[in-house]
Design a protein around this motif. Structure first.
Motif, PDB file in Angstrom:
ATOM      1  N   VAL A  26       0.925  -0.999  -0.039  1.00 31.26           N
ATOM      2  CA  VAL A  26      -0.022  -0.231  -0.089  1.00 31.26           C
ATOM      3  C   VAL A  26       1.179   1.617   0.004  1.00 31.26           C
ATOM      4  N   CYS A  27       0.278   2.013  -0.494  1.00 32.12           N
ATOM      5  CA  CYS A  27       0.859   3.788  -0.484  1.00 32.12           C
ATOM      6  C   CYS A  27       0.801   4.453   0.121  1.00 32.12           C
ATOM      7  N   THR A  28       1.413   6.170   0.854  1.00 27.97           N
ATOM      8  CA  THR A  28       0.210   6.558   1.336  1.00 27.97           C
ATOM      9  C   THR A  28       1.180   8.099   0.737  1.00 27.97           C
ATOM     10  N   ALA A  29       0.302   9.010   0.840  1.00 30.54           N
ATOM     11  CA  ALA A  29       0.962  10.005   0.516  1.00 30.54           C
ATOM     12  C   ALA A  29       0.882  11.051   1.864  1.00 30.54           C
ATOM     13  N   LEU A  30       2.257  11.371   1.872  1.00 30.17           N
ATOM     14  CA  LEU A  30       2.822  11.767   3.416  1.00 30.17           C
ATOM     15  C   LEU A  30       3.161  13.796   2.941  1.00 30.17           C
ATOM     16  N   ASP A  31       2.422  14.184   3.823  1.00 29.67           N
ATOM     17  CA  ASP A  31       3.096  15.552   4.220  1.00 29.67           C
ATOM     18  C   ASP A  31       4.186  16.213   4.369  1.00 29.67           C
ATOM     19  N   GLU A  32       4.762  17.284   4.998  1.00 32.54           N
ATOM     20  CA  GLU A  32       5.700  17.316   5.583  1.00 32.54           C
ATOM     21  C   GLU A  32       5.724  17.077   6.500  1.00 32.54           C
ATOM     22  N   PRO A  41      -5.097   2.317  -2.357  1.00 34.09           N
ATOM     23  CA  PRO A  41      -6.202   0.964  -1.565  1.00 34.09           C
ATOM     24  C   PRO A  41      -4.429  -0.207  -2.696  1.00 34.09           C
ATOM     25  N   GLU A  42      -4.843  -1.257  -1.261  1.00 29.47           N
ATOM     26  CA  GLU A  42      -3.786  -2.366  -1.361  1.00 29.47           C
ATOM     27  C   GLU A  42      -3.904  -2.509  -2.817  1.00 29.47           C
ATOM     28  N   VAL A  43      -1.831  -2.647  -2.992  1.00 27.85           N
ATOM     29  CA  VAL A  43      -2.437  -3.988  -4.767  1.00 27.85           C
ATOM     30  C   VAL A  43      -1.595  -4.728  -4.304  1.00 27.85           C
ATOM     31  N   CYS A  44      -1.970  -5.870  -4.761  1.00 29.06           N
ATOM     32  CA  CYS A  44      -1.554  -7.488  -5.173  1.00 29.06           C
ATOM     33  C   CYS A  44      -0.653  -7.612  -6.245  1.00 29.06           C
ATOM     34  N   ALA A  45       0.801  -7.176  -6.596  1.00 29.39           N
ATOM     35  CA  ALA A  45       1.289  -7.089  -7.735  1.00 29.39           C
ATOM     36  C   ALA A  45       2.810  -8.040  -8.096  1.00 29.39           C
ATOM     37  N   THR A  46       3.581  -8.238  -9.301  1.00 34.74           N
ATOM     38  CA  THR A  46       4.453  -9.138  -9.429  1.00 34.74           C
ATOM     39  C   THR A  46       5.839  -7.538  -8.245  1.00 34.74           C
ATOM     40  N   ASN A  47       6.591  -7.179  -8.354  1.00 33.95           N
ATOM     41  CA  ASN A  47       7.481  -6.150  -8.365  1.00 33.95           C
ATOM     42  C   ASN A  47       7.750  -4.922  -9.393  1.00 33.95           C
ATOM     43  N   SER A  48       8.022  -5.634 -10.753  1.00 35.28           N
ATOM     44  CA  SER A  48       7.340  -4.029 -11.550  1.00 35.28           C
ATOM     45  C   SER A  48       6.112  -3.913 -11.586  1.00 35.28           C
ATOM     46  N   ASP A  49       5.544  -4.292 -11.069  1.00 36.55           N
ATOM     47  CA  ASP A  49       4.313  -3.893 -11.247  1.00 36.55           C
ATOM     48  C   ASP A  49       4.067  -2.784 -10.101  1.00 36.55           C
ATOM     49  N   PRO A  63       4.559  16.454  -7.204  1.00 37.74           N
ATOM     50  CA  PRO A  63       5.033  18.169  -8.021  1.00 37.74           C
ATOM     51  C   PRO A  63       4.019  18.897  -6.397  1.00 37.74           C
ATOM     52  N   PHE A  64       3.078  18.333  -5.666  1.00 36.85           N
ATOM     53  CA  PHE A  64       3.078  18.872  -4.344  1.00 36.85           C
ATOM     54  C   PHE A  64       3.006  19.192  -2.790  1.00 36.85           C
ATOM     55  N   GLY A  65       4.768  18.997  -3.171  1.00 36.63           N
ATOM     56  CA  GLY A  65       5.472  18.695  -1.855  1.00 36.63           C
ATOM     57  C   GLY A  65       5.404  17.864  -0.842  1.00 36.63           C
ATOM     58  N   PHE A  66       3.680  16.161  -1.371  1.00 38.46           N
ATOM     59  CA  PHE A  66       4.097  14.963  -0.547  1.00 38.46           C
ATOM     60  C   PHE A  66       5.280  13.940  -0.971  1.00 38.46           C
ATOM     61  N   THR A  67       5.473  13.267   0.489  1.00 44.58           N
ATOM     62  CA  THR A  67       6.571  12.039  -0.027  1.00 44.58           C
ATOM     63  C   THR A  67       5.095  10.919  -0.358  1.00 44.58           C
ATOM     64  N   CYS A  68       6.235   9.836  -0.850  1.00 43.76           N
ATOM     65  CA  CYS A  68       4.833   8.742  -0.916  1.00 43.76           C
ATOM     66  C   CYS A  68       5.406   7.748  -0.119  1.00 43.76           C
ATOM     67  N   SER A  69       5.200   6.916   1.107  1.00 44.86           N
ATOM     68  CA  SER A  69       5.655   5.410   1.665  1.00 44.86           C
ATOM     69  C   SER A  69       4.553   4.718   1.259  1.00 44.86           C
ATOM     70  N   CYS A  70       5.681   3.733   0.515  1.00 46.12           N
ATOM     71  CA  CYS A  70       5.065   2.082   0.105  1.00 46.12           C
ATOM     72  C   CYS A  70       5.571   0.979   0.376  1.00 46.12           C
ATOM     73  N   GLY A  71       4.682   0.026   0.861  1.00 45.59           N
ATOM     74  CA  GLY A  71       5.370  -0.992   1.695  1.00 45.59           C
ATOM     75  C   GLY A  71       4.515  -2.198   1.644  1.00 45.59           C
ATOM     76  N   PRO A  72       4.942  -2.965   2.106  1.00 43.99           N
ATOM     77  CA  PRO A  72       3.849  -3.899   3.246  1.00 43.99           C
ATOM     78  C   PRO A  72       2.718  -2.916   3.872  1.00 43.99           C
ATOM     79  N   ARG A  73       1.303  -4.131   3.978  1.00 43.62           N
ATOM     80  CA  ARG A  73       0.240  -3.126   4.894  1.00 43.62           C
ATOM     81  C   ARG A  73       0.711  -4.001   6.277  1.00 43.62           C
ATOM     82  N   GLU A  74       0.586  -3.156   7.859  1.00 44.58           N
ATOM     83  CA  GLU A  74       0.968  -3.982   8.177  1.00 44.58           C
ATOM     84  C   GLU A  74      -0.009  -3.643   9.655  1.00 44.58           C
TER      85      GLU A  74
END
Length: 74
Positions: A26-32, A41-49, A63-74
């Motif tokens: 799952v990826c989450t957009a984070l503010d500063e 939404p959670e995605v189940c896929a291969t590494n390239s996907d 582009p709006f100054g946010f960062t993304c954190s992606c990884g397995p759902r905790e």
């Protein structure tokens, strides 16, 4: 000789199947302040996907100054 060819073929098949295992992330957009702005939404896929999934988050929110954190759902 036939046994070696069979074992080699079996090993190759196992390696190919193992490299295409689907993982769920799952990826989450984070503010500063590292507060979640949007949870994708959670995605189940291969590494390239999953890499494309992460890039989508970065292109939509980066582009709006946010960062993304992606990884397995905790």
């Amino acid at each position: 000789m036939k046994r070696i060819a069979t074992l080699s073929s079996l090993l190759l098949i196992i390696m190919l199947l193992g490299s295409s295992c689907k993982k769920c992330h799952v990826c989450t957009a984070l503010d500063e302040d590292n507060n979640a702005v949007y949870n994708y939404p959670e995605v189940c896929a291969t590494n390239s996907d999953l890499e494309a999934y992460r890039e989508r988050c970065e292109s939509e929110y980066g582009p709006f100054g946010f960062t993304c954190s992606c990884g397995p759902r905790e």
